[in-house]
Design a protein around this motif. Sequence first.
Motif, PDB file in Angstrom:
ATOM      1  N   LEU A  13      12.540   7.291  60.484  1.00  0.00           N
ATOM      2  CA  LEU A  13      11.870   8.438  61.120  1.00  0.00           C
ATOM      3  C   LEU A  13      12.085   9.711  60.311  1.00  0.00           C
ATOM      4  N   CYS A  14      13.304   9.908  59.855  1.00  0.00           N
ATOM      5  CA  CYS A  14      13.600  11.099  59.051  1.00  0.00           C
ATOM      6  C   CYS A  14      12.859  11.055  57.711  1.00  0.00           C
ATOM      7  N   GLU A  15      12.687   9.858  57.169  1.00  0.00           N
ATOM      8  CA  GLU A  15      11.988   9.725  55.893  1.00  0.00           C
ATOM      9  C   GLU A  15      10.483   9.908  56.059  1.00  0.00           C
ATOM     10  N   GLU A  16       9.919   9.314  57.106  1.00  0.00           N
ATOM     11  CA  GLU A  16       8.474   9.354  57.299  1.00  0.00           C
ATOM     12  C   GLU A  16       8.008  10.632  57.982  1.00  0.00           C
ATOM     13  N   LYS A  17       8.922  11.277  58.737  1.00  0.00           N
ATOM     14  CA  LYS A  17       8.613  12.520  59.454  1.00  0.00           C
ATOM     15  C   LYS A  17       7.462  12.353  60.438  1.00  0.00           C
ATOM     16  N   THR A  20       4.464   7.924  64.414  1.00  0.00           N
ATOM     17  CA  THR A  20       3.397   6.943  64.187  1.00  0.00           C
ATOM     18  C   THR A  20       3.642   6.156  62.901  1.00  0.00           C
ATOM     19  N   ARG A  21       3.936   6.867  61.819  1.00  0.00           N
ATOM     20  CA  ARG A  21       4.162   6.179  60.537  1.00  0.00           C
ATOM     21  C   ARG A  21       5.428   5.312  60.589  1.00  0.00           C
ATOM     22  N   THR A  22       6.437   5.818  61.302  1.00  0.00           N
ATOM     23  CA  THR A  22       7.669   5.031  61.448  1.00  0.00           C
ATOM     24  C   THR A  22       7.395   3.728  62.184  1.00  0.00           C
ATOM     25  N   ALA A  23       6.634   3.808  63.271  1.00  0.00           N
ATOM     26  CA  ALA A  23       6.297   2.608  64.033  1.00  0.00           C
ATOM     27  C   ALA A  23       5.524   1.622  63.174  1.00  0.00           C
ATOM     28  N   ASN A  24       4.556   2.126  62.391  1.00  0.00           N
ATOM     29  CA  ASN A  24       3.767   1.240  61.533  1.00  0.00           C
ATOM     30  C   ASN A  24       4.638   0.584  60.461  1.00  0.00           C
ATOM     31  N   LYS A  25       5.550   1.349  59.869  1.00  0.00           N
ATOM     32  CA  LYS A  25       6.392   0.823  58.791  1.00  0.00           C
ATOM     33  C   LYS A  25       7.349  -0.239  59.303  1.00  0.00           C
ATOM     34  N   LEU A  26       7.844  -0.053  60.516  1.00  0.00           N
ATOM     35  CA  LEU A  26       8.831  -0.992  61.065  1.00  0.00           C
ATOM     36  C   LEU A  26       8.196  -2.040  61.973  1.00  0.00           C
ATOM     37  N   PHE A  27       6.849  -2.036  62.050  1.00  0.00           N
ATOM     38  CA  PHE A  27       6.122  -2.984  62.892  1.00  0.00           C
ATOM     39  C   PHE A  27       6.588  -2.888  64.348  1.00  0.00           C
ATOM     40  N   MET A  28       6.650  -1.648  64.812  1.00  0.00           N
ATOM     41  CA  MET A  28       7.052  -1.361  66.176  1.00  0.00           C
ATOM     42  C   MET A  28       5.962  -0.531  66.856  1.00  0.00           C
ATOM     43  N   ARG A  51      12.018  17.552  69.666  1.00  0.00           N
ATOM     44  CA  ARG A  51      10.594  17.305  69.460  1.00  0.00           C
ATOM     45  C   ARG A  51       9.772  18.485  69.957  1.00  0.00           C
ATOM     46  N   GLU A  52       8.740  18.803  69.170  1.00  0.00           N
ATOM     47  CA  GLU A  52       7.754  19.815  69.552  1.00  0.00           C
ATOM     48  C   GLU A  52       6.371  19.222  69.279  1.00  0.00           C
ATOM     49  N   GLY A  53       5.773  18.635  70.307  1.00  0.00           N
ATOM     50  CA  GLY A  53       4.498  17.963  70.114  1.00  0.00           C
ATOM     51  C   GLY A  53       4.691  16.724  69.269  1.00  0.00           C
ATOM     52  N   LYS A  54       3.890  16.649  68.188  1.00  0.00           N
ATOM     53  CA  LYS A  54       4.013  15.509  67.285  1.00  0.00           C
ATOM     54  C   LYS A  54       5.042  15.748  66.198  1.00  0.00           C
ATOM     55  N   GLN A  55       5.621  16.942  66.178  1.00  0.00           N
ATOM     56  CA  GLN A  55       6.609  17.256  65.154  1.00  0.00           C
ATOM     57  C   GLN A  55       8.005  17.263  65.762  1.00  0.00           C
ATOM     58  N   PHE A  56       8.996  17.272  64.903  1.00  0.00           N
ATOM     59  CA  PHE A  56      10.379  17.302  65.360  1.00  0.00           C
ATOM     60  C   PHE A  56      11.257  17.930  64.284  1.00  0.00           C
ATOM     61  N   VAL A  57      12.410  18.372  64.703  1.00  0.00           N
ATOM     62  CA  VAL A  57      13.420  18.872  63.760  1.00  0.00           C
ATOM     63  C   VAL A  57      14.739  18.201  64.104  1.00  0.00           C
ATOM     64  N   LEU A  58      15.576  18.053  63.094  1.00  0.00           N
ATOM     65  CA  LEU A  58      16.895  17.459  63.298  1.00  0.00           C
ATOM     66  C   LEU A  58      17.885  18.530  63.732  1.00  0.00           C
ATOM     67  N   THR A  59      18.715  18.169  64.669  1.00  0.00           N
ATOM     68  CA  THR A  59      19.822  19.043  65.029  1.00  0.00           C
ATOM     69  C   THR A  59      20.904  18.949  63.953  1.00  0.00           C
ATOM     70  N   ARG A  64      23.989  15.477  60.130  1.00  0.00           N
ATOM     71  CA  ARG A  64      25.227  14.798  59.716  1.00  0.00           C
ATOM     72  C   ARG A  64      25.069  13.277  59.801  1.00  0.00           C
ATOM     73  N   LEU A  65      24.407  12.833  60.871  1.00  0.00           N
ATOM     74  CA  LEU A  65      24.234  11.393  61.037  1.00  0.00           C
ATOM     75  C   LEU A  65      23.351  10.806  59.939  1.00  0.00           C
ATOM     76  N   LEU A  66      22.351  11.563  59.491  1.00  0.00           N
ATOM     77  CA  LEU A  66      21.413  11.027  58.513  1.00  0.00           C
ATOM     78  C   LEU A  66      22.136  10.589  57.243  1.00  0.00           C
ATOM     79  N   ASP A  67      23.027  11.424  56.732  1.00  0.00           N
ATOM     80  CA  ASP A  67      23.765  11.053  55.515  1.00  0.00           C
ATOM     81  C   ASP A  67      24.589   9.798  55.742  1.00  0.00           C
TER      82      ASP A  67
END
Length: 291
Positions: A13-17, A20-28, A51-59, A64-67
């Motif tokens: 999700l963080c990579e695809e931002k 929708t694209r995350t679901a398609n990539k992971l077949f979910m 989340r703000e609509g279709k966009q989101f930002v990381l806390t 920290r979790l992403l790394d």
Amino acid sequence: MINTKWLLTFSTLCEEKSFTRTANKLFMTQSGVSQHLAKLEDHLAQTLVIREGKQFVLTDAGLRLLDDANAVLAAINNLEQHIGFDTPDEGKLRIMTPGSVGLKLYPHCLDLQQTHPALSVEFRFAPNRDIDKALLENTIDIGLMTRTSLHSEIVTTPLAEEPLLLVTPAVVEDCSWQTLETLGFIAHPDSAHHAELLLGANYPQYRSAASLPQTGFSNQIGLILEPISRGLGATVLPAHAVAAFPNQHAIRIHQLDVPVSETIYLAEHHLKPRPARVDMLVTHIKRWLKH
């Protein structure tokens, strides 16, 4: 323990931002992505994404979790590749053999390591009983033995025949029983067994290891022929040990009427498959023992 599938969904999700694209990539489905994210946040008791609509930002916790998530996923990927990695020219080769055949094979194994520097050869010289034990304890990959195994778990396959040879000082031409009595016998750890096989088959006077006076003893396979070369006695040794002795001009090999050989067996644990590098070594050993 964190479910690695949740981490993969979060990292993707963080990579695809995009959900929708995350679901398609992971077949979910997109709801599946959202569920993985919610379960991860519940498990960590932290908000990771706003989340703000279709966009989101990381806390900050999400950043920290992403790394850490990427590091964990990379480690798992490397682990899977490492476990599945099987190449004939990399890794440890653990082999144990009796002394004579070891003298024949060890230089070839070093040649093999020089050709494939990523190989590491661990070569041990040992009697049959120790080879059996090492195979049972999985401290070696293969062994070579001069008898079949005493354990049902160890499979022994005949590989080659190694002649037993009567060796005297070079000046000895007539190898009669009287000559052997005069010379005396240089003993070694396997000499009673070898003498029983070869001398027992060729000399009616031979009864046991005490049939000849013992004039010396050595337990170093490479040095057993040293006293022979100095005229101090005779002995019986397997052919590879005799061939490895550097002072060939000082010893004489006698061809007896009844040739006797020992069978060399390949010994392996019946439950353990051969890695590619061990299979390659066995192929080479079969060829080396023919020359």
